[in-house]
Design a protein around this motif. Structure first.
Motif, PDB file in Angstrom:
ATOM      1  N   HIS A  33       1.453  12.568   5.271  1.00 41.91           N
ATOM      2  CA  HIS A  33       0.422  11.591   4.957  1.00 41.91           C
ATOM      3  C   HIS A  33      -0.419  11.374   6.222  1.00 41.91           C
ATOM      4  O   HIS A  33      -0.430  10.284   6.790  1.00 41.91           O
ATOM      5  CB  HIS A  33       1.037  10.261   4.511  1.00 41.91           C
ATOM      6  CG  HIS A  33       1.895  10.361   3.293  1.00 41.91           C
ATOM      7  ND1 HIS A  33       3.135  10.942   3.308  1.00 41.91           N
ATOM      8  CD2 HIS A  33       1.695   9.955   2.017  1.00 41.91           C
ATOM      9  CE1 HIS A  33       3.665  10.880   2.096  1.00 41.91           C
ATOM     10  NE2 HIS A  33       2.812  10.302   1.300  1.00 41.91           N
TER      11      HIS A  33
ATOM     12  N   VAL B 122      -9.961   5.722   2.459  1.00 42.94           N
ATOM     13  CA  VAL B 122      -9.167   4.568   2.024  1.00 42.94           C
ATOM     14  C   VAL B 122      -9.996   3.287   2.156  1.00 42.94           C
ATOM     15  O   VAL B 122      -9.945   2.401   1.295  1.00 42.94           O
ATOM     16  CB  VAL B 122      -7.861   4.479   2.842  1.00 42.94           C
ATOM     17  CG1 VAL B 122      -7.177   3.138   2.625  1.00 42.94           C
ATOM     18  CG2 VAL B 122      -6.904   5.590   2.447  1.00 42.94           C
TER      19      VAL B 122
ATOM     20  N   ASP C 249      -3.991   7.955  -3.018  1.00 35.73           N
ATOM     21  CA  ASP C 249      -4.603   6.880  -2.238  1.00 35.73           C
ATOM     22  C   ASP C 249      -5.477   6.005  -3.128  1.00 35.73           C
ATOM     23  O   ASP C 249      -5.389   4.771  -3.099  1.00 35.73           O
ATOM     24  CB  ASP C 249      -5.469   7.456  -1.113  1.00 35.73           C
ATOM     25  CG  ASP C 249      -4.652   7.894   0.093  1.00 35.73           C
ATOM     26  OD1 ASP C 249      -3.487   7.459   0.210  1.00 35.73           O
ATOM     27  OD2 ASP C 249      -5.179   8.667   0.914  1.00 35.73           O
TER      28      ASP C 249
ATOM     29  N   ARG D 169      -9.390  10.486   6.242  1.00 35.29           N
ATOM     30  CA  ARG D 169      -8.580   9.827   5.221  1.00 35.29           C
ATOM     31  C   ARG D 169      -8.675   8.315   5.337  1.00 35.29           C
ATOM     32  O   ARG D 169      -8.761   7.611   4.323  1.00 35.29           O
ATOM     33  CB  ARG D 169      -7.119  10.266   5.354  1.00 35.29           C
ATOM     34  CG  ARG D 169      -6.263   9.711   4.230  1.00 35.29           C
ATOM     35  CD  ARG D 169      -4.857  10.219   4.275  1.00 35.29           C
ATOM     36  NE  ARG D 169      -4.108   9.645   3.171  1.00 35.29           N
ATOM     37  CZ  ARG D 169      -2.810   9.399   3.199  1.00 35.29           C
ATOM     38  NH1 ARG D 169      -2.117   9.693   4.275  1.00 35.29           N
ATOM     39  NH2 ARG D 169      -2.194   8.875   2.169  1.00 35.29           N
TER      40      ARG D 169
ATOM     41  N   SER E 274       0.835  -1.208   0.000  1.00 35.58           N
ATOM     42  CA  SER E 274       0.000   0.000   0.000  1.00 35.58           C
ATOM     43  C   SER E 274       0.867   1.254   0.000  1.00 35.58           C
ATOM     44  O   SER E 274       0.532   2.236  -0.666  1.00 35.58           O
ATOM     45  CB  SER E 274      -0.933  -0.003   1.212  1.00 35.58           C
ATOM     46  OG  SER E 274      -0.239   0.276   2.420  1.00 35.58           O
TER      47      SER E 274
ATOM     48  N   HIS F 175       1.145   3.718  -3.255  1.00 32.14           N
ATOM     49  CA  HIS F 175       0.824   5.141  -3.073  1.00 32.14           C
ATOM     50  C   HIS F 175       1.916   6.010  -3.681  1.00 32.14           C
ATOM     51  O   HIS F 175       1.627   6.997  -4.383  1.00 32.14           O
ATOM     52  CB  HIS F 175       0.672   5.443  -1.581  1.00 32.14           C
ATOM     53  CG  HIS F 175       0.390   6.883  -1.274  1.00 32.14           C
ATOM     54  ND1 HIS F 175      -0.880   7.370  -1.052  1.00 32.14           N
ATOM     55  CD2 HIS F 175       1.221   7.956  -1.173  1.00 32.14           C
ATOM     56  CE1 HIS F 175      -0.819   8.669  -0.817  1.00 32.14           C
ATOM     57  NE2 HIS F 175       0.448   9.053  -0.878  1.00 32.14           N
TER      58      HIS F 175
ATOM     59  N   ALA G 116      -3.781  -0.576   3.346  1.00 30.12           N
ATOM     60  CA  ALA G 116      -3.557   0.868   3.503  1.00 30.12           C
ATOM     61  C   ALA G 116      -4.224   1.378   4.774  1.00 30.12           C
ATOM     62  O   ALA G 116      -3.636   2.172   5.526  1.00 30.12           O
ATOM     63  CB  ALA G 116      -4.093   1.616   2.286  1.00 30.12           C
TER      64      ALA G 116
END
Length: 505
Positions: free
Chosen positions: A261, A271, A211, A267, A147, A151, A228
């Protein structure tokens, strides 16, 4: 802490740049309080691992001379290349799978594992991918590392990485300007360390786009797309642990992957939504936990003793042959320019570095020669610390007061500088007591020092997180650290026969 790049200090030069160097020392202490730069260590394994030989050859073919120079600069700033054939082979195989499943299967990538405990990963526009051993230590299976790599590949595919290259050039330029202005290479290096976070600085929209692309690449390559979400969660927990350990709240200045990040709930939920487009949680895809942990077994964790290491409040450098212990309540960080420390209140700090002082200049003369403003000449005192010639003095500024020590050790002079918002007599006694711990280490001590490593162990019938955490060689919060590096929640039960990570020599 390294000794490379030291400047020979002459009295006349120091007097001519007193104010500028005074500013650099102050900024270094502020950095010690507000920014713990990535610790820098160099493993210096003999010879290049066979697994990376072909990759090095590919690099020669992929990069222009300017790009190769940039690669060398980045590698140097993160402690060199970490040589581990089995780990390099695994990461490269993951990248190969990801490339085949990506929108740009023609794009060439090369992965460099950086020998740094910092938690970071980034990519350059040419397809060079970088990942630190500190980040690898946090992951628990192939899908989580996939992941991260996917990314970063997504930034290259979407042409975001070109922004990083421009920002890095700006960062290098800033560091050069600062170095030229203040005549202090340490401050320039500090500026570069601070600006390294710009390597991964993208807009919110670009991050979310990366992402989405990355989750898709991982899923099409057969990896669990929920990796992720798991890794971002662990990253957030690690960041919180580090922040509370040094008495700070999380700030954007932390020079790690999470600084750019952020594992915000929003977020993570996005994801998760991306992952659901490719697989249901009950049939997520391939994780390959056992394979990943096998490759991770023996990974150096934290500082490498060959470049100095920290155990609690003690700094130990077997290669240079000395050790010292910070005052109680200080947290230390080993950077490439110096050992930095700060108290939990943020009102006291320390810096240990090395300089060259000419033999015709006494240590007392050096302390009062003008490299720092506000020195109280009457406070300059010659002394002996554990058999080594030394001198000490007090300097006072508008916001900080300093208790400085210069210790002649071999061909170098070590500067042990304590700073306090309010230098009380009690604090001054503590600083003096800490300076008196500076001593030579014996050959036997140096030979017995071993780095901390990740060890993969199998859970026994009666093992619990508490029992396994008690086996770890960590200074504090062993259970929290055990849970984080294994991606476990508090109260989790360990299945018999499961493999987990612990930290030990």
């Amino acid at each position: 802490m390294r000794t490379a790049g030291r400047q020979e200090t002459r009295p006349e030069a120091a007097r001519g740049s007193g104010y500028r160097l005074r500013r650099s020392i102050s900024l270094a202490f502020i950095a010690g309080i507000s920014l713990f730069a990535a610790a820098c260590a160099s493993l210096n394994e003999p010879g290049e691992p066979k697994a990376s030989a072909s990759a090095e050859l590919a690099l020669e073919e992929m990069l222009t001379p300017a790009q190769r120079k940039e690669h060398e600069r980045l590698v140097a700033s993160y402690g060199g290349i970490y040589g581990d054939p089995k780990l390099q082979a695994l990461i490269q195989s993951i990248v190969t799978r990801l490339v085949a499943a990506s929108e740009r299967p023609d794009q060439r990538y090369r992965v460099t594992i950086l020998n740094s405990p910092a938690i970071n990963a980034f990519a350059l526009p040419n397809g060079s991918l970088y990942i630190t051993r500190g980040l690898l230590a946090l992951a628990s299976d192939n899908s989580e590392i996939a992941s991260v790599l996917a990314h970063e590949m997504a930034h290259v595919i979407a042409n975001h990485a070109a922004t990083r290259e421009d920002q890095m050039k700006q960062a290098v330029l800033v560091s050069r300007v600062i170095s030229d202005v203040v005549n202090d290479s340490d401050l320039g290096a500090l500026a570069l360390a601070r600006s390294r976070i710009s390597l991964a600085s993208f807009s919110r929209g670009q991050e979310l786009e990366a992402d989405a692309i990355g989750v898709g690449i991982s899923a099409r390559a057969g990896f669990d797309p929920y990796g992720a979400e798991r890794f971002l969660t662990v990253m957030g927990e690690q960041s919180s642990l580090k922040s509370t350990s040094i008495g700070q709240t999380s700030t954007p200045d932390n020079a790690d992957f999470l600084a750019s990040h952020p594992a915000t709930p929003e977020r993570i939920s996005i994801v998760m939504a991306n992952a659901r487009e490719y697989a249901s949680p009950d049939k997520p895809g391939e994780r390959d936990r056992k394979q990943y942990l096998a490759a991770l077994d023996g990974l150096v964790y934290g500082d490498d003793p060959k470049e100095g290491f920290i155990r609690g409040s003690r700094f130990f450098h077997p290669k240079l042959g000395f050790t010292f212990t910070a005052p109680q309540g200080f947290t230390l960080e080993n950077t490439s320019q110096a050992v930095l420390g700060a108290s939990s209140s943020g009102r006291e700090a320390l810096r240990l570095d090395a300089v060259r002082v000419t033999g015709d200049q006494s240590l007392g003369q050096y302390l009062s020669s003008g490299w720092i403003d506000g020195v109280e000449i009457s406070s300059v005192e010659s002394l002996v610390l554990n058999g080594f010639p030394a001198a000490t003095a007090v300097a006072r500024g508008e916001q900080w007061s300093f208790r400085m020590f210069a210790i002649r050790f071999g061909s170098d002079v070590y500067r042990l500088i304590f700073a306090a918002r309010d230098l009380t007599p009690e604090l001054d006694r503590q600083f003096r007591a800490a300076a008196e711990t500076f001593r030579r280490v014996s050959i036997e001590e140096a030979e017995n020092v071993k780095p901390l490593r990740l060890r993969i162990v199998t859970v026994g019938l009666t093992d619990t997180p508490e029992k396994l955490a008690a086996r770890m060689d960590v200074p504090d919060r062993a259970l929290d650290r055990f849970l984080i590096i294994n991606g476990l929640a508090r109260g989790a039960k360990l299945p018999y026969g499961e493999q987990v990570k612990i930290i030990s020599e």
